[in-house]
Write an enzyme that holds these catalytic residues in place. Structure first.
Site, PDB file in Angstrom:
ATOM      1  N   GLY A  46       0.844  -1.189   0.000  1.00  0.00           N
ATOM      2  CA  GLY A  46       0.000   0.000   0.000  1.00  0.00           C
ATOM      3  C   GLY A  46       0.871   1.228   0.000  1.00  0.00           C
ATOM      4  N   GLN A  51       2.693   9.969   1.822  1.00  0.00           N
ATOM      5  CA  GLN A  51       4.063   9.437   1.899  1.00  0.00           C
ATOM      6  C   GLN A  51       4.961   9.929   0.769  1.00  0.00           C
ATOM      7  OE1 GLN A  51       2.304   5.263   2.506  1.00  0.00           O
ATOM      8  NE2 GLN A  51       4.242   5.110   3.574  1.00  0.00           N
ATOM      9  N   CYS A  92       6.204  -0.153   7.626  1.00  0.00           N
ATOM     10  CA  CYS A  92       5.801   1.029   6.872  1.00  0.00           C
ATOM     11  C   CYS A  92       6.947   1.467   5.979  1.00  0.00           C
ATOM     12  CB  CYS A  92       5.426   2.159   7.831  1.00  0.00           C
ATOM     13  SG  CYS A  92       4.891   3.677   7.009  1.00  0.00           S
ATOM     14  N   LEU A  93       6.632   1.789   4.740  1.00  0.00           N
ATOM     15  CA  LEU A  93       7.679   2.233   3.813  1.00  0.00           C
ATOM     16  C   LEU A  93       8.326   3.538   4.274  1.00  0.00           C
ATOM     17  CD1 LEU A  93       5.838   1.451   0.462  1.00  0.00           C
ATOM     18  CD2 LEU A  93       7.589   0.081   1.613  1.00  0.00           C
ATOM     19  N   HIS A 134      -4.232   1.278   7.799  1.00  0.00           N
ATOM     20  CA  HIS A 134      -2.878   1.858   7.873  1.00  0.00           C
ATOM     21  C   HIS A 134      -2.751   3.050   6.923  1.00  0.00           C
ATOM     22  CE1 HIS A 134       1.640   1.438   8.242  1.00  0.00           C
ATOM     23  NE2 HIS A 134       1.535   2.123   7.129  1.00  0.00           N
ATOM     24  N   GLU A 135      -3.264   2.865   5.699  1.00  0.00           N
ATOM     25  CA  GLU A 135      -3.134   3.947   4.708  1.00  0.00           C
ATOM     26  C   GLU A 135      -4.033   5.127   5.043  1.00  0.00           C
ATOM     27  OE1 GLU A 135      -0.409   1.501   3.032  1.00  0.00           O
ATOM     28  OE2 GLU A 135      -0.695   3.653   2.967  1.00  0.00           O
ATOM     29  N   HIS A 138      -2.401   7.351   7.350  1.00  0.00           N
ATOM     30  CA  HIS A 138      -1.434   8.253   6.696  1.00  0.00           C
ATOM     31  C   HIS A 138      -2.130   9.527   6.209  1.00  0.00           C
ATOM     32  CE1 HIS A 138       2.429   6.258   6.675  1.00  0.00           C
ATOM     33  NE2 HIS A 138       1.943   5.141   6.173  1.00  0.00           N
TER      34      HIS A 138
END
Ligand code: K2U
Ligand code: ZN
Length: 173
Positions: A46, A51, A92-93, A134-135, A138
Site C-alpha cells: 500500500g 508518503q 511502513c515504507l 494503515h493507509e 497516513h
C-alpha cells in the site's frame, strides 16, 4: 512513469492532514501510476499520497500474491469497522526496518471513488482491512509508530535520524 521519493519518519510532512481530491483528471492518473511504480519497487502492499509528499486523499493498494490486483481509493471514507480487533505486526515504507504490533479492526467497509470517478464500496478483512486502516491513518497524518509507547517511538526516531545522517555523510564522500 516515475519513481517518487518516499518521506521517511520523523519527517514532519508525514503529519500533514490530506485534503479531498477535487478533480479526477490526467494529473491524478499520472500520480496514481507513479505511486504504483513506487510501491511495487519498494515491495510495499500500500502507499498513501502523504508518503510521497502529496497531501490529497489518495491511496493505492495491491495485496495480491501476484502483484496484479491494483486498487485506487480516492477520497476514501470508512463507513463501518468491526468491533472485533486483532493485534498484528506492521511495517511502513516511511519507517524502514521497523516492525511492531498494532491493534486494528478485523474488518472494514470503505467507500471511495475510482479513477473513473465512480463511487465504489469495498468490504475488506484480513490483510486488506489492515492495509486500508494503515493507509487511511497516513491521510490523517498518522504514522503507525504513534500507536507504540513513547519510549519505543523515541528510540525509533533516534535510530532513523542517525540512519539518515549516516546515509547523507556516505553520499557526500
Ligand atoms: O503505508 C505503507 O508504508 C505501506 C505498508 C502497508 C501496510 C502496513 C502494515 C500492514 C499492512 C500494510 C507496507 O506495504 S507494509 C509492508 C512493507 C513494510 C516495509 C517495507 C516493505 C514492505
Ligand atoms: Zn505506512
Amino acid at each position: 512513469m516515475t519513481q517518487l521519493t518516499i518521506l521517511r519518519y520523523p519527517d514532519p510532512r508525514l503529519h500533514t492532514v490530506a485534503k479531498p481530491v477535487t478533480d479526477v483528471n490526467q494529473r491524478l492518473s499520472q500520480l496514481v501510476s507513479d505511486m504504483f511504480e513506487t510501491m511495487y519497487e519498494a515491495a510495499g502492499i500500500g502507499l498513501a499520497a502523504t508518503q510521497v509528499d502529496v497531501h490529497e486523499r489518495l491511496i493505492v493498494i495491491d495485496v495480491s500474491e501476484k502483484r496484479d490486483e491494483p486498487m485506487v481509493l480516492i477520497n476514501p471514507e470508512l463507513v463501518w469497522r468491526s468491533e472485533e480487533t486483532r493485534l498484528g505486526e506492521e511495517g511502513c515504507l516511511s519507517v524502514p526496518g521497523i516492525y511492531d504490533g498494532v491493534e486494528r479492526s478485523l474488518a472494514v467497509k470503505v467507500q471511495a471513488l475510482n479513477l473513473d470517478g465512480q463511487l465504489q464500496t469495498y468490504e475488506a478483512e484480513g490483510t486488506l482491512a489492515v492495509c486500508i486502516q494503515h493507509e487511511m491513518d497516513h491521510l490523517l497524518g498518522k504514522v503507525f509508530v504513534e500507536y507504540l509507547s513513547p519510549l519505543k517511538r523515541n528510540r525509533i526516531k533516534t535510530k532513523l535520524v542517525k540512519q539518515k545522517k549516516d546515509e547523507e555523510r556516505d553520499a557526500a564522500r
